[in-house]
Write a protein that holds these residues in place. Structure first.
Motif, PDB file in Angstrom:
ATOM      1  N   UNK A   1      57.540 -24.568  21.343  1.00 50.90           N
ATOM      2  CA  UNK A   1      57.836 -24.083  22.681  1.00 50.90           C
ATOM      3  C   UNK A   1      57.597 -22.586  22.760  1.00 50.90           C
ATOM      4  N   UNK A   2      57.513 -22.126  23.980  1.00 50.90           N
ATOM      5  CA  UNK A   2      57.501 -20.685  24.248  1.00 50.90           C
ATOM      6  C   UNK A   2      58.358 -20.445  25.473  1.00 50.90           C
TER       7      UNK A   2
ATOM      8  N   UNK B   1      53.772 -17.600  29.936  1.00 47.58           N
ATOM      9  CA  UNK B   1      53.035 -17.656  28.663  1.00 47.58           C
ATOM     10  C   UNK B   1      51.674 -16.987  28.757  1.00 47.58           C
ATOM     11  N   UNK B   2      50.917 -17.290  29.802  1.00 50.27           N
ATOM     12  CA  UNK B   2      49.564 -16.740  29.928  1.00 50.27           C
ATOM     13  C   UNK B   2      49.548 -15.275  30.342  1.00 50.27           C
TER      14      UNK B   2
ATOM     15  N   UNK C   1      53.583 -11.923  23.889  1.00 52.65           N
ATOM     16  CA  UNK C   1      54.866 -11.888  23.187  1.00 52.65           C
ATOM     17  C   UNK C   1      55.268 -13.288  22.715  1.00 52.65           C
ATOM     18  N   UNK C   2      55.588 -13.402  21.432  1.00 53.39           N
ATOM     19  CA  UNK C   2      56.101 -14.656  20.891  1.00 53.39           C
ATOM     20  C   UNK C   2      55.057 -15.717  20.597  1.00 53.39           C
TER      21      UNK C   2
ATOM     22  N   UNK D   1      58.160 -22.054  29.434  1.00 57.16           N
ATOM     23  CA  UNK D   1      59.031 -21.624  30.529  1.00 57.16           C
ATOM     24  C   UNK D   1      59.413 -20.187  30.305  1.00 57.16           C
ATOM     25  N   UNK D   2      59.597 -19.419  31.389  1.00 55.40           N
ATOM     26  CA  UNK D   2      59.940 -18.007  31.188  1.00 55.40           C
ATOM     27  C   UNK D   2      61.441 -17.774  31.167  1.00 55.40           C
ATOM     28  N   UNK D   3      62.228 -18.875  31.093  1.00 57.07           N
ATOM     29  CA  UNK D   3      63.669 -18.759  30.878  1.00 57.07           C
ATOM     30  C   UNK D   3      64.094 -19.715  29.785  1.00 57.07           C
ATOM     31  N   UNK D   4      65.345 -19.587  29.330  1.00 55.45           N
ATOM     32  CA  UNK D   4      65.863 -20.455  28.275  1.00 55.45           C
ATOM     33  C   UNK D   4      65.893 -21.910  28.726  1.00 55.45           C
ATOM     34  N   UNK D   5      66.070 -22.805  27.765  1.00 57.74           N
ATOM     35  CA  UNK D   5      66.213 -24.220  28.078  1.00 57.74           C
ATOM     36  C   UNK D   5      65.276 -25.119  27.312  1.00 57.74           C
ATOM     37  N   UNK D   6      64.431 -24.549  26.448  1.00 57.90           N
ATOM     38  CA  UNK D   6      63.424 -25.359  25.767  1.00 57.90           C
ATOM     39  C   UNK D   6      64.052 -26.434  24.887  1.00 57.90           C
TER      40      UNK D   6
END
Length: 201
Positions: free
Chosen positions: A152-153, A163-164, A168-169, A122-127
């Motif tokens: 997670x990412x 992610x794709x 980063x990360x 996900x491109x925001x917090x919450x993982x």
């Protein structure tokens, strides 16, 4: 040993899935440990709403249910949407609820002596919240959740690349994914040698 990876992306094939890409890392690590892996993108199937293992004509879940029974390892891969697992992941858990009352020949719930882990993108917090929701549900069903059985990412607060779309990360997520695979296999082997017994009367 067999593993089933259920990708709960909202995207049907052949659309590229960020969640599938991170799951690739875990699958590769499992296969290096001699685990035979089957992958399913649930959005490609007709999974009817319900809480039984077969909701009748046109329901593709019975095939998935059989693969769950046949696998010692389950990996649930889901994107994060509005801070929660995807709706596909929620439906998966609802259908798996039936497994709580299903037993094997030794009288054990069919989720016993199986292990599970979680992959989240996900491109925001919450993982961490998503991991907790999925892992908590699978624990209710009888699965054993090893320590650090997740990776997670996410980009962090606010919108941004997926992610794709960035590297980063990735190093951390991949390293954690390989550790996840190792821990899943180690605990699955331990349970095979020393199974959890049927619950006492």
């Amino acid at each position: 040993m067999r593993a089933l990876v259920l990708n709960c992306t909202l995207k049907a094939s052949p659309t590229r899935s960020n969640t599938d890409s991170l799951a690739d890392v875990v699958v590769a690590a499992l296969e290096r440990l001699d685990v035979k892996t089957t992958r399913i993108r649930l959005a490609d199937l007709t999974v009817k709403p319900g809480v039984t293992s077969d909701e009748g004509d046109g329901d593709d879940w019975p095939e998935v249910h059989q693969l769950l029974l046949d696998s010692e390892i389950l990996v649930v891969a889901t994107p994060t949407w509005v801070g929660h697992p995807s709706s596909v992941a929620q439906r998966m858990l609802e259908r798996m609820d039936a497994m709580i009352s299903e037993t094997d020949d030794a009288g054990r719930p069919v989720g016993y002596n199986k292990v599970a882990g979680v992959v989240v993108t996900g491109n925001e917090d919450g993982a961490h919240h998503v991991i907790s929701e999925i892992a908590g549900g699978l624990g209710d069903i009888g699965y054993t959740i090893p320590g650090q059985a997740w990776t997670y990412w996410n980009k962090g607060p606010g919108p941004g690349p997926s992610y794709n779309e960035t590297g980063e990360g990735h190093d951390w997520s991949h390293r954690t994914g390989r550790a996840m695979a190792s821990n899943l296999v180690a605990v699955a082997r331990a349970l095979a040698a020393n199974p959890v017994p049927a619950p006492p009367d």
